[in-house]
Each structure stands twice: as structure tokens, then as C-alpha cells.
Design an enzyme around this catalytic site. Structure first.
Site, short mmCIF file in Angstrom:
data_model
loop_
_atom_site.label_atom_id
_atom_site.label_comp_id
_atom_site.label_asym_id
_atom_site.label_seq_id
_atom_site.Cartn_x
_atom_site.Cartn_y
_atom_site.Cartn_z
N ARG A 85 0.83 -1.21 0.00
CA ARG A 85 0.00 0.00 0.00
C ARG A 85 0.86 1.26 0.00
O ARG A 85 1.82 1.38 0.76
CB ARG A 85 -0.90 0.00 1.24
CG ARG A 85 -1.87 1.17 1.32
CD ARG A 85 -2.97 1.04 0.30
NE ARG A 85 -4.03 2.02 0.53
CZ ARG A 85 -5.12 2.12 -0.20
NH1 ARG A 85 -5.30 1.28 -1.23
NH2 ARG A 85 -6.04 3.02 0.07
N GLU B 235 -10.39 -20.45 30.45
CA GLU B 235 -9.30 -21.02 31.25
C GLU B 235 -8.81 -20.05 32.31
O GLU B 235 -7.65 -20.04 32.70
CB GLU B 235 -8.11 -21.43 30.34
CG GLU B 235 -8.46 -22.39 29.23
CD GLU B 235 -8.73 -23.79 29.73
OE1 GLU B 235 -8.53 -24.06 30.92
OE2 GLU B 235 -9.15 -24.63 28.92
#
Length: 687
Positions: free
Chosen positions: A328, A447
């Protein structure tokens, strides 16, 4: 006639040419670096399994983002079945199967059967139970889930409400949900898919009668039970179980996360998973685990895997960003006086580099710590250390909690950081990051919530400081204890480590800062007797410092033991310094106050970071190439290996977008919505 097919990107915007140039300007041996990171076996498996999956249309990712959630679940189920069929057809082992799931990159309804359920059964079953259940698990004769979290309790496992009451008359356990908040919740694979589940419930044993003659029960704490939740033929639950999918969520569209309630559901004595604790069915005598912490072995394993996976999440986001931002172009150099000068690659802007290149270094840092942590878990597990109360188990559990918290924060934030750095196109589906971003948002919570579990780390460190303070001559049993002992022996000094001139001093500065914070936490809690809640924010900082120190140590060790060529090894050292200096700069106050780094050194860090980014920039594309992420996995127009960004973005919009196949009637006076078809009544029927 579709005349857009003949159009090409403008001059200077040919991504293929640009990436060829980017790769030519670096001498990094991509294959050697990939092998260094992942090993030949992994790379061979990646290529072999990827080649098989790409030939099967069911794994095409072209339109999955446009499907409804029920359709995504059905597609996930079909993909999971096909993946398991391929395992039989090609003789895959479990590692091949896990590689296939990784490359499919869509959470499958079978995922928790393959991961948490299988691991929990292996970890918690007695030998007799394992011999019975393991063949059924491996063959997918049963499909399992892991049911621990509840509507009212998550991280606090001891607070779960679901009960398993022992009935000595029938020698059965009675599984019961006494309240709405006792409903199991979030349990993946259980919602619509699983036939069985490991259900964590309070083990309740009878201890006599109360004044009214009712049996009194005493809880022995949460224990795991294997429970059949659906009939193998009808796939329907019994009347004593209510189970279903909890509905839409941020990500994981194909996953059937569950709610599940039990009403006096009876299971046999053999349902209690009995590796660590058992109940004699004849006498009712309960045998406790030798080490209460042994029940956390599975949790530690899950966290170790999450840390290992986090570096691949960052690698994916950074790969897309580096390739696209190299291609880009935006604006010409502001210091150029040539009005015809070409526009600059976006990755050449320092304001973009500071967001992307430290993340590139972070992926490497997490790689080395994730690998080290997994190896430590495997060694500990092989030595049966999870069954004994020793320093290794305590340190492993602490390390897993701290690194899980830090790694998932870093990974989750990295996807959004990379997306924003890519500007307007970063908001579109061509990044290949939308699903990754949404899916990974769960990881800072599962978790163990990332803020809650850091208390485990701080509690461990405060305990170690207290032990060392009470007995300075005690024999240390771990690196953490050695670091604390060294600090306590020299804490009145002003070490001011030479972080700019010596990489080993960087490691020492991180260790010193961690020990300093640990001692401050010890003083606050044990000496000043401050309430726990009043120091939680400081304890969170301590946990991050401890985990950052581990990342630094493992990264530094990798630079010393590297098997790479000198040129590649030098780039690796530059990445280590960039990660180190970027982290020190972000935490400058703690490094200065602890006397680990001088203020004048901290003032020079921004310029050092800028210099390191300039050194790393020419190698950026080859460095992300070394992550060995195939286009099939990335599914990204902007991150594709050949650089054909603009061609792919237009193709995805113009050719494969199903919305562009509809011709609509926008006249508000008409009941017709889609020309020749859908009307308002049909739309209402879908709501």
C-alpha cells in the site's frame, strides 16, 4: 460483458512486483528460519495436510462469512465429519488431525471432544476407566464435552453449584442442579453435538441425619464425573436433563456452546473419574487426592496450549499487515522536493512501524516461551510430578497462569492493532482477520479470566518472598526462588543494568524489576497487613512483570543457542532487543523506580527503538514468510503470498459476493423485496 476483467492495478501498485522486491532486499533464509521455529516434521505435515484439504470443496472459505449462524453450525458439523473421514482414508495420526483442524480455521462442533474432553478423560480416569473409555473416544463412538463453567460461576471452580450426591442404597450418584445459576454454561460441543460430558460437580457424601430426619450431606469439593447426556440412537436427552445451545455470541459461530441442567439424574458409581480421588462403594470411604493441586493438571495443560497458540494468532495478524502495508502506498515523502516522487509504502512510516514491528518481535518472543512452557508441562507430566507436591508443580501452575493472561492479551490486542494500522481496507472482509478477531476474543476469559488468574501468580511470589525472608539460608529449588534470593541479598544497592550495551543485562533488569515488585507486594500484604482487594491492581502488575521476564529470558536463550546463519541470527537479536526496549519503554516507571535502569538510559530508548525498526524493516516480509502460514489458512486478499491484493479484493466483491447476485426492488410502495421472488411476507417468516 464484464470489461472489469481487463483492468490491472495502476503503475506502482502491482503487489506481486512489490513483494518480489521486498524479498530480494533481504538475505534471510526463510526455509532455515521456518525450520528453526517449527521443525521439519511440522512443516512437512503442514504441506501434506493442506494439500489434501484444499482439494475438498467442503473446506472452501469463499462464502462462509455470509451464512447464518444455524447454517454455520451445520457446515461446521459437516466439515468435522469429513475431516474425521479423511483421517481414516489417509491414515492420519492425532497430530495430522489437529493440523487439519488448525488449517480449516473454523471452530468445529467436535473441537471440545478432540481437545478438552479427551485430555480430561486421559488425565482424570483411573487405569480401568481409561481402558474402557479411550477406544470409544479415539474412534468417535462417543462425542464428549467438558462441563465445568456454570451460569453463576466460572473462574471460582470451588463455588460451582451442581451437586453429585452419593446414594449408598443404590450405589449411584445423583447429579442435580439446585438453582438456575447452577446450569452448566458455555460448555462447547455440549449444546447440540455431544453424547457424553465430563461434568464437574460438588461431591456430596451423607454424614447422618438432621433433626427432622433428613439426610445431611458434606461437600468434598468439585470432582469430575462422566455422564451420558443423549441417547445414542435418537440423540435426545433423557427427561432428567435439559440441554441446548446458548445462542449467538461474538465469535465461534459453528460452536454449540451449551446450557445444561440436571434434575436428580442418576449415574453409576463408575461415573466418578477416579485417578486422583475415589469412593469405596461398599464402605462409603472417600480417598482424597494425594495433592489437592493435582486436579489442576488439566487446567495447566489447557493454559500451556493457549500460550503456544497465541504466537500463531499474532503471526497471522502481523503477516497480513506486513505484506499489505509493504504494498500500500500513501502520500510522498514530506521531505522530498520532487513533486513527481512516488508515494511511500505505508510500512515505511514510523507511526506504522511502531504498531507493527514490535508485534512481529512479540510473535517470536511468544514462540520461544510457548515452546519452553509446553516442554516443561510434558516433562512434568511424564515424570508424574503432577501427583506430588513439589516446587516444580507450583512453579508450572504459576507460570501457566501468568503467561496465559499476558499472551492472550497480547494476541487479542494484536489483531485489532494490525487491523487499524491497515487503514480503510482493514475494516473490510479482505483482511481475513474478522473471524480471527471475533473468535479470539474468548481467549482472555476462558481457562481463567486474565485479571482474576493473575492473583495465583502474585500469591505464589508473596509466599516465596516470605519463605526467603524468614530463612535467607534456605536451599532454593527454582529459578524464581534464585532471583528473589539474589534481589533480597542486594536490594539496598543501585544496580542500574547496562541494557543498551549487554543483552544479558536486559534479562537481569527484568528479573530485578519482578523481584522488586514481589517484595513490595510482600510488604503490603504481610508486613502492612493491607486488605487483599486493596492491592489487586498492584498484584496484576506484578504478574505481568513476572511473565514478561519469562518471555525475555526464553527469547534471550534462543538468541544464544540459535542454529541459524550469522546474518539471520543478527536479525533475531535485533528482534529480541526491539521487544525488550519496547517493553521497558512501556513500563519505564517501574524500571526506573526499582533502580534497574537509569533515567537517562530510558530517555534514549525511543531513538534506539526507531533505529532497531529501521534495521528490521528490510527483512519484514521474509520474517513473516518464515511463519509458514499458507494462503489457505490466511484466507486474506491483503495478506496473500503473491501480493495480488487489489485483484483479489475486487474479485471477492464483484464475483463471489452472493449479495451481488440479487436484484432488488427498492420502491417502498411495493411488497416485492427481491425481483421475481422474495416479498415482505417471506422476510417476516424468517424473523
Amino acid at each position: 460483458m464484464d470489461w472489469s476483467r481487463d483492468l490491472k492495478p495502476a503503475a506502482g501498485a502491482d503487489g506481486a512486483e512489490i513483494l518480489r522486491y521486498e524479498r530480494q532486499r533481504s538475505s534471510i533464509d526463510v526455509n532455515a528460519l521456518s525450520t528453526h521455529l517449527f521443525g521439519k516434521v511440522y512443516l512437512e505435515r503442514l504441506a501434506r495436510v493442506s494439500g489434501i484439504l484444499q482439494k475438498d470443496k467442503i473446506f472452501s472459505k469463499a462464502n462462509q462469512a455470509n451464512l447464518s449462524r444455524p447454517d454455520r453450525y451445520v457446515l461446521g458439523l459437516a466439515r468435522g465429519k469429513r475431516m474425521r473421514q479423511l483421517m481414516d482414508e489417509h491414515g492420519w495420526d492425532n497430530d495430522d488431525l489437529l493440523m487439519a483442524e488448525y488449517l480449516i480455521d473454523d471452530i468445529l462442533p467436535y473441537h471440545l471432544h478432540m481437545s478438552l474432553f479427551a485430555a480430561a478423560m486421559k488425565e482424570q480416569c483411573s487405569e480401568e476407566q481409561r481402558q474402557y473409555w479411550q477406544p470409544k473416544i479415539d474412534s468417535w463412538e462417543i462425542i464428549g464435552a467438558y462441563a465445568q463453567t456454570e451460569l453463576g460461576h466460572g473462574s471460582n471452580v470451588r463455588g460451582i453449584e451442581c451437586e453429585a450426591r452419593w446414594d449408598p442404597a443404590t450405589k449411584e450418584f445423583v447429579i442435580h442442579s439446585p438453582s438456575l445459576t447452577a446450569s452448566k454454561w458455555w460448555n462447547g460441543t455440549l449444546g447440540r453435538t455431544a453424547t457424553h460430558a465430563v461434568v464437574v460437580a460438588q461431591l456430596m457424601l451423607p454424614v447422618g441425619k438432621d433433626g427432622s430426619g433428613q439426610t445431611r450431606y458434606e461437600s468434598k469439593g468439585p470432582r469430575p464425573f462422566i455422564v451420558q447426556v443423549r441417547d445414542p440412537k435418537t440423540h435426545l436427552p433423557p427427561e432428567s436433563i435439559i440441554v441446548g445451545d446458548i445462542n449467538a455470541k461474538y465469535g465461534y459461530a459453528p460452536m454449540d456452546n451449551a446450557y445444561c441442567l440436571f434434575r436428580f439424574h442418576r449415574v453409576p458409581h463408575s461415573a466418578l473419574l477416579a485417578r486422583y480421588a475415589s469412593l469405596n462403594p461398599e464402605t462409603g470411604v472417600y480417598t482424597r487426592p494425594k495433592n489437592p493441586n493435582s486436579v489442576y493438571g488439566q487446567l495447566t495443560r489447557g493454559r500451556a496450549f493457549i500460550v503456544l497458540n497465541a504466537r500463531l494468532v499474532i503471526a497471522r495478524a502481523v503477516t497480513v499487515a506486513v505484506r499489505y502495508l509493504s504494498i500500500r502506498r500513501q502520500f510522498r515523502d514530506q521531505d522530498s522536493h520532487d513533486s513527481s516522487a512516488p508515494e511511500m509504502p505505508v510500512l515505511d512510516y514510523s507511526t506504522v512501524q511502531i504498531r507493527i514491528l514490535p508485534l512481529l518481535a512479540t510473535a517470536f518472543a511468544l514462540h520461544y516461551s510457548g515452546s519452553a512452557m509446553w516442554s516443561l508441562y510434558e516433562r512434568t507430566r511424564a515424570q508424574n510430578s503432577l501427583e506430588s507436591d513439589n516446587a516444580q508443580l507450583a512453579e508450572l501452575h504459576t507460570t501457566s497462569a501468568g503467561l496465559k493472561s499476558l499472551a492472550t492479551d497480547l494476541a487479542a490486542n494484536s489483531v485489532e492493532t494490525c487491523r487499524r494500522a491497515m487503514g480503510g481496507h482493514g475494516f473490510g472482509g479482505g483482511t481475513g482477520l474478522i473471524q480471527l478477531n471475533n473468535d479470539y476474543l474468548a481467549k482472555p476469559t476462558v481457562e481463567g479470566d486474565n485479571w482474576m488468574i493473575t492473583q495465583q501468580v502474585s500469591r505464589f511470589l508473596i509466599k516465596k518472598v516470605a519463605e526467603q525472608t524468614a530463612n535467607p539460608d534456605r536451599v532454593v529449588q527454582s529459578p524464581t526462588e534464585q532471583n528473589l534470593k539474589s534481589y533480597l541479598s542486594n536490594r539496598d544497592g543501585q544496580p542500574h543494568f547496562d541494557v543498551l550495551g549487554d543483552d544479558a543485562s536486559i534479562v537481569e533488569a527484568f528479573r530485578w524489576r519482578t523481584s522488586w515488585l514481589a517484595y513490595k507486594a510482600y510488604e503490603a500484604r504481610e508486613v502492612q497487613k493491607r486488605p487483599w482487594n486493596s492491592i489487586l491492581i498492584a498484584l496484576h502488575k506484578l504478574s505481568r512483570a513476572y511473565s514478561q521476564s519469562i518471555l525475555i529470558e526464553n527469547f534471550f536463550d534462543a538468541t544464544r543457542k540459535s542454529d541459524l546463519r550469522r546474518e539471520d541470527a543478527e536479525v533475531l537479536k535485533a528482534l529480541f532487543r526491539l521487544f525488550s526496549f519496547y517493553t521497558i519503554d512501556a513500563e519505564a516507571r517501574e524500571f526506573q523506580t526499582s533502580s534497574g535502569v537509569r533515567p537517562e538510559v530510558l530517555d534514549t530508548l525511543p531513538d534506539r527503538i526507531l533505529s532497531l525498526m529501521e534495521q528490521i524493516r528490510p527483512h519484514a516480509v521474509r520474517l513473516v514468510d518464515s511463519f509458514a502460514l499458507p494462503d489457505f489458512l490466511l484466507d486474506s486478499a491483503m495478506g496473500r503470498y503473491d501480493g495480488r491484493v487489489y485483484e483479489d479484493l475486487f474479485y471477492r466483491a464483484h464475483v463471489i459476493n452472493p449479495l451481488n447476485k440479487l436484484t432488488v426492488n427498492p420502491d417502498y410502495r411495493s411488497e416485492e423485496i427481491v425481483k421475481g421472488g422474495l416479498g415482505v411476507k417471506q422476510v417476516l417468516a424468517k424473523l
